[in-house]
Scaffold this motif. Structure first.
Motif, mmCIF file in Angstrom:
data_model
loop_
_atom_site.group_PDB
_atom_site.id
_atom_site.type_symbol
_atom_site.label_atom_id
_atom_site.label_comp_id
_atom_site.label_asym_id
_atom_site.label_seq_id
_atom_site.Cartn_x
_atom_site.Cartn_y
_atom_site.Cartn_z
ATOM 1 N N LEU A 7 0.937 -1.073 0.114
ATOM 2 C CA LEU A 7 0.055 -0.054 0.157
ATOM 3 C C LEU A 7 0.867 1.100 -0.085
ATOM 4 N N ASN A 14 -6.078 10.781 -0.684
ATOM 5 C CA ASN A 14 -6.232 9.537 -1.851
ATOM 6 C C ASN A 14 -5.356 8.514 -1.202
ATOM 7 N N ARG A 17 -7.856 6.987 0.964
ATOM 8 C CA ARG A 17 -8.994 6.141 0.272
ATOM 9 C C ARG A 17 -8.317 4.537 -0.189
ATOM 10 N N ALA A 18 -7.214 4.851 -0.477
ATOM 11 C CA ALA A 18 -6.516 3.425 -1.026
ATOM 12 C C ALA A 18 -6.410 2.502 0.256
ATOM 13 N N GLU A 21 -9.495 0.648 0.709
ATOM 14 C CA GLU A 21 -9.735 -0.535 -0.159
ATOM 15 C C GLU A 21 -8.653 -1.776 0.041
ATOM 16 N N ILE A 106 -1.496 -1.337 -4.378
ATOM 17 C CA ILE A 106 -2.555 -0.681 -3.907
ATOM 18 C C ILE A 106 -2.116 1.051 -4.029
ATOM 19 N N GLY A 108 -3.019 5.313 -4.438
ATOM 20 C CA GLY A 108 -3.997 6.284 -4.745
ATOM 21 C C GLY A 108 -3.646 7.009 -5.865
ATOM 22 N N SER A 109 -4.660 7.584 -6.658
ATOM 23 C CA SER A 109 -4.575 8.374 -7.803
ATOM 24 C C SER A 109 -4.531 9.900 -7.529
ATOM 25 N N SER A 124 1.098 7.181 -9.901
ATOM 26 C CA SER A 124 0.281 5.834 -9.782
ATOM 27 C C SER A 124 0.236 5.342 -11.408
ATOM 28 N N ILE A 137 -5.509 1.118 -8.621
ATOM 29 C CA ILE A 137 -5.410 2.578 -8.579
ATOM 30 C C ILE A 137 -6.886 3.078 -7.840
ATOM 31 N N VAL A 138 -6.845 3.628 -6.559
ATOM 32 C CA VAL A 138 -7.930 4.178 -6.109
ATOM 33 C C VAL A 138 -8.228 5.851 -6.180
#
Length: 139
Positions: A7, A14, A17-18, A21, A106, A108-109, A124, A137-138
């Motif tokens: 991660l 972001n 948020r990743a 997930e 994983i 974040g974008s 990313s 990509i989250v």
């Protein structure tokens, strides 16, 4: 399922948020370990060194940037470890994932539009194109 998840975290919304997930995926298997990877970029590392009182305070500051992600994983009883790397974020994340038999990355974008991403290249996007494992990509 996925046993070793990387991660990528940088303290941003972001990244959080990743992490959410990552929790969803990690909860599917009791043996999953999430490795939070924070990369201190060369530009930030120079400034951090100038403003830190000691190497211990520098490490604490870097750990603080991933503390929210750590707390989220703790709350959900997810096994994790933290790895702090130095260098350019995309190549370091790619190298780490490819060298450590990672099952999933994983990240974040940044939410860049297509033109900006094509001209600048986001972390990313670079990671997704060059890791040897699946990448999520989250947004």
């Amino acid at each position: 399922m996925y046993q070793h998840i990387v991660l990528a975290a940088d303290g941003s919304a972001n990244a959080l948020r990743a992490a959410k997930e990552a929790v969803k995926i990690a909860r599917l298997s009791a043996n999953t370990v999430v490795n939070i990877v924070y990369v201190a970029s060369f530009d930030n590392a120079r400034a951090e060194h100038l403003h830190s009182a000691s190497s211990e305070s520098l490490l604490l500051e870097r750990r603080r940037k991933v503390a929210t992600v750590e707390q989220l994983l703790k709350e959900h009883h997810i096994s994790y470890k933290v790895t702090i790397l130095k260098g350019e974020p995309a190549p370091k994340i790619i190298q780490y994932a490819n060298d450590n038999q990672v099952d999933l990355v994983i990240i974040g974008s940044r939410g860049l539009n297509g033109l900006q991403e094509m001209v600048l290249g986001s972390v990313s996007h670079k990671v997704m194109k060059r890791v040897n494992c699946p990448a999520l990509i989250v947004k």
